[in-house]
Design a protein around this motif. Sequence first.
Motif, PDB file in Angstrom:
ATOM      1  N   CYS A 146       0.818  -1.225   0.000  1.00 40.67           N
ATOM      2  CA  CYS A 146       0.000   0.000   0.000  1.00 40.67           C
ATOM      3  C   CYS A 146       0.848   1.271   0.000  1.00 40.67           C
ATOM      4  CB  CYS A 146      -0.965  -0.003   1.170  1.00 40.67           C
ATOM      5  SG  CYS A 146      -0.199   0.288   2.773  1.00 40.67           S
ATOM      6  N   GLY A 147       2.169   1.132  -0.040  1.00 40.76           N
ATOM      7  CA  GLY A 147       3.048   2.295  -0.138  1.00 40.76           C
ATOM      8  C   GLY A 147       3.273   3.039   1.157  1.00 40.76           C
ATOM      9  N   ALA A 148       2.970   2.390   2.288  1.00 40.95           N
ATOM     10  CA  ALA A 148       3.146   3.058   3.580  1.00 40.95           C
ATOM     11  C   ALA A 148       4.544   2.868   4.152  1.00 40.95           C
ATOM     12  CB  ALA A 148       2.116   2.543   4.586  1.00 40.95           C
ATOM     13  N   ASP A 149       5.414   2.188   3.401  1.00 41.83           N
ATOM     14  CA  ASP A 149       6.746   1.866   3.923  1.00 41.83           C
ATOM     15  C   ASP A 149       7.694   3.056   3.933  1.00 41.83           C
ATOM     16  OD1 ASP A 149       6.494   1.604   1.113  1.00 41.83           O
ATOM     17  OD2 ASP A 149       8.397   0.538   1.002  1.00 41.83           O
ATOM     18  N   THR A 150       7.241   4.213   3.473  1.00 39.40           N
ATOM     19  CA  THR A 150       8.077   5.415   3.541  1.00 39.40           C
ATOM     20  C   THR A 150       7.665   6.328   4.697  1.00 39.40           C
ATOM     21  OG1 THR A 150       6.627   6.548   1.956  1.00 39.40           O
ATOM     22  CG2 THR A 150       8.550   5.384   1.059  1.00 39.40           C
ATOM     23  N   ASP A 151       6.648   5.937   5.440  1.00 39.62           N
ATOM     24  CA  ASP A 151       6.192   6.726   6.585  1.00 39.62           C
ATOM     25  C   ASP A 151       7.111   6.463   7.773  1.00 39.62           C
ATOM     26  OD1 ASP A 151       4.554   6.973   9.221  1.00 39.62           O
ATOM     27  OD2 ASP A 151       3.366   8.105   7.761  1.00 39.62           O
ATOM     28  N   LEU A 152       7.621   7.510   8.399  1.00 33.42           N
ATOM     29  CA  LEU A 152       8.599   7.351   9.469  1.00 33.42           C
ATOM     30  C   LEU A 152       8.031   6.603  10.672  1.00 33.42           C
ATOM     31  CD1 LEU A 152      11.440   7.903  10.539  1.00 33.42           C
ATOM     32  CD2 LEU A 152      10.623  10.129  11.377  1.00 33.42           C
ATOM     33  N   VAL A 153       6.790   6.872  11.044  1.00 33.46           N
ATOM     34  CA  VAL A 153       6.175   6.162  12.176  1.00 33.46           C
ATOM     35  C   VAL A 153       6.134   4.663  11.899  1.00 33.46           C
ATOM     36  CG1 VAL A 153       4.027   5.841  13.477  1.00 33.46           C
ATOM     37  CG2 VAL A 153       4.820   8.148  12.939  1.00 33.46           C
ATOM     38  N   VAL A 154       5.761   4.303  10.683  1.00 36.25           N
ATOM     39  CA  VAL A 154       5.687   2.890  10.297  1.00 36.25           C
ATOM     40  C   VAL A 154       7.089   2.281  10.241  1.00 36.25           C
ATOM     41  CG1 VAL A 154       5.009   1.290   8.464  1.00 36.25           C
ATOM     42  CG2 VAL A 154       3.528   3.231   9.049  1.00 36.25           C
ATOM     43  N   GLN A 155       8.035   2.999   9.664  1.00 37.73           N
ATOM     44  CA  GLN A 155       9.401   2.492   9.575  1.00 37.73           C
ATOM     45  C   GLN A 155       9.982   2.223  10.969  1.00 37.73           C
ATOM     46  OE1 GLN A 155      10.859   5.818   7.231  1.00 37.73           O
ATOM     47  NE2 GLN A 155      11.186   4.489   5.461  1.00 37.73           N
ATOM     48  N   ASN A 156       9.778   3.156  11.877  1.00 36.49           N
ATOM     49  CA  ASN A 156      10.278   2.967  13.239  1.00 36.49           C
ATOM     50  C   ASN A 156       9.630   1.755  13.901  1.00 36.49           C
ATOM     51  OD1 ASN A 156      11.953   5.195  13.034  1.00 36.49           O
ATOM     52  ND2 ASN A 156      10.556   6.575  14.110  1.00 36.49           N
ATOM     53  N   ALA A 157       8.323   1.584  13.679  1.00 40.52           N
ATOM     54  CA  ALA A 157       7.628   0.441  14.253  1.00 40.52           C
ATOM     55  C   ALA A 157       8.152  -0.869  13.672  1.00 40.52           C
ATOM     56  CB  ALA A 157       6.122   0.570  14.011  1.00 40.52           C
ATOM     57  N   LEU A 158       8.487  -0.867  12.393  1.00 40.47           N
ATOM     58  CA  LEU A 158       9.050  -2.064  11.762  1.00 40.47           C
ATOM     59  C   LEU A 158      10.420  -2.403  12.336  1.00 40.47           C
ATOM     60  CD1 LEU A 158       8.030  -1.435   8.046  1.00 40.47           C
ATOM     61  CD2 LEU A 158       7.425  -3.471   9.393  1.00 40.47           C
ATOM     62  N   VAL A 159      11.260  -1.390  12.504  1.00 41.34           N
ATOM     63  CA  VAL A 159      12.583  -1.629  13.090  1.00 41.34           C
ATOM     64  C   VAL A 159      12.427  -2.239  14.482  1.00 41.34           C
ATOM     65  CG1 VAL A 159      14.706  -0.553  13.945  1.00 41.34           C
ATOM     66  CG2 VAL A 159      13.724   0.194  11.777  1.00 41.34           C
ATOM     67  N   SER A 160      11.556  -1.652  15.279  1.00 41.59           N
ATOM     68  CA  SER A 160      11.332  -2.131  16.640  1.00 41.59           C
ATOM     69  C   SER A 160      10.779  -3.549  16.648  1.00 41.59           C
ATOM     70  CB  SER A 160      10.376  -1.186  17.371  1.00 41.59           C
ATOM     71  OG  SER A 160      10.169  -1.604  18.697  1.00 41.59           O
ATOM     72  N   MET A 161       9.817  -3.827  15.774  1.00 34.89           N
ATOM     73  CA  MET A 161       9.214  -5.161  15.725  1.00 34.89           C
ATOM     74  C   MET A 161      10.257  -6.210  15.365  1.00 34.89           C
ATOM     75  SD  MET A 161       8.100  -7.728  13.487  1.00 34.89           S
ATOM     76  CE  MET A 161       7.904  -6.914  11.885  1.00 34.89           C
ATOM     77  N   TYR A 162      11.022  -5.952  14.301  1.00 36.98           N
ATOM     78  CA  TYR A 162      12.030  -6.927  13.884  1.00 36.98           C
ATOM     79  C   TYR A 162      13.090  -7.121  14.969  1.00 36.98           C
ATOM     80  CZ  TYR A 162      10.368  -7.469   9.079  1.00 36.98           C
ATOM     81  OH  TYR A 162       9.631  -7.790   7.966  1.00 36.98           O
ATOM     82  N   ALA A 163      13.509  -6.025  15.587  1.00 34.56           N
ATOM     83  CA  ALA A 163      14.531  -6.127  16.634  1.00 34.56           C
ATOM     84  C   ALA A 163      14.027  -6.955  17.808  1.00 34.56           C
ATOM     85  CB  ALA A 163      14.948  -4.737  17.092  1.00 34.56           C
ATOM     86  N   LYS A 164      12.799  -6.698  18.238  1.00 30.78           N
ATOM     87  CA  LYS A 164      12.262  -7.421  19.391  1.00 30.78           C
ATOM     88  C   LYS A 164      11.939  -8.879  19.062  1.00 30.78           C
ATOM     89  CE  LYS A 164      10.514  -3.305  21.687  1.00 30.78           C
ATOM     90  NZ  LYS A 164       9.340  -2.480  22.056  1.00 30.78           N
ATOM     91  N   CYS A 165      11.749  -9.173  17.781  1.00 28.40           N
ATOM     92  CA  CYS A 165      11.493 -10.551  17.353  1.00 28.40           C
ATOM     93  C   CYS A 165      12.785 -11.277  16.975  1.00 28.40           C
ATOM     94  CB  CYS A 165      10.516 -10.570  16.184  1.00 28.40           C
ATOM     95  SG  CYS A 165       8.822 -10.104  16.612  1.00 28.40           S
TER      96      CYS A 165
END
Length: 302
Positions: A146-165
């Motif tokens: 959906c093209g939301a991967d350039t949103d900073l809030v989403v990007q930060n959440a992805l980094v955090s999710m992958y790191a915690k997983c």
Amino acid sequence: MDARGGFVAVRDPRGKNYEALVALLRECRVLSDGRRIHAKIRDHGLDRDVFLGNLLIQMYGKCGSAEEASRVFQEMARKNDFSWTLMIGAYTRNDRHGDAVDFFFRAMAGERVEPDAFAYSAVLGACAKMGALDRGKEIHARIIACGADTDLVVQNALVSMYAKCRSLDDAWGVFQKIRIKDVVSWNAIISGYVFHGHAREALGVYHRMLLEGSEPDAITFSTVLSACSSMGLLSQEFSREHVWQVQGSGECEEIFRRDDAERFQLLERALGSVHATGSWKASAHALSADGLGRAGVFTSGF
């Protein structure tokens, strides 16, 4: 304003008194008060109002009743995209992370819902809490689609999710794609490395953060101190770098010519400017947890 006291003014729910209901819902922090406000909304026939319905979901979530938030959601005749976001938030706020993730996928499967950045952030946070890497990757694929991967809030959440997983390579991959990183971005990747025992990598990212001109905050300071202490590098790595920033290279070198006892005393004075920001307490807590505050130097001033 006390929620109970506000009911006296609620007679005609339109106009100013409608605004009073809105204000009561926004300010409410007590579940019993929230139920009273909800009853008034029903009495005035406003339980089909989407805006008030969303506020009720939010209120019940804040007051610790995800069940009642869900009931409001189910009873809403009309919902908007924000209704779904608030319901996900109500689940995550009350540690019902599995329900939040299931609710998200149900929304995607059966409804024409376009999640916003906050919905993605909340559901990714739920995946992180559960360690649900596969679900997180599914959500990431939807985000890209959906093209939301350039949103900073989403990007930060992805980094955090992958790191915690424990998927640090994926976390680093997302982090590298962030064009303009904020302190949340840096903290997410640094804390991920520290949490999984990669202190040296965490320090490397921290130094890169400084080189790129980003300003650390209390979370950065505490996390990096934990990394340094786990490696026995408190005096060699972070402290030298940070004191150099605060005091300048001349005094920094003077500090690090001293023995450990004197160094700790000088560090306390050199980092005094951090105390006023609240970072000092966070850092002292990290040090104490690792047994490095044994001399009492880092707990003075509490």
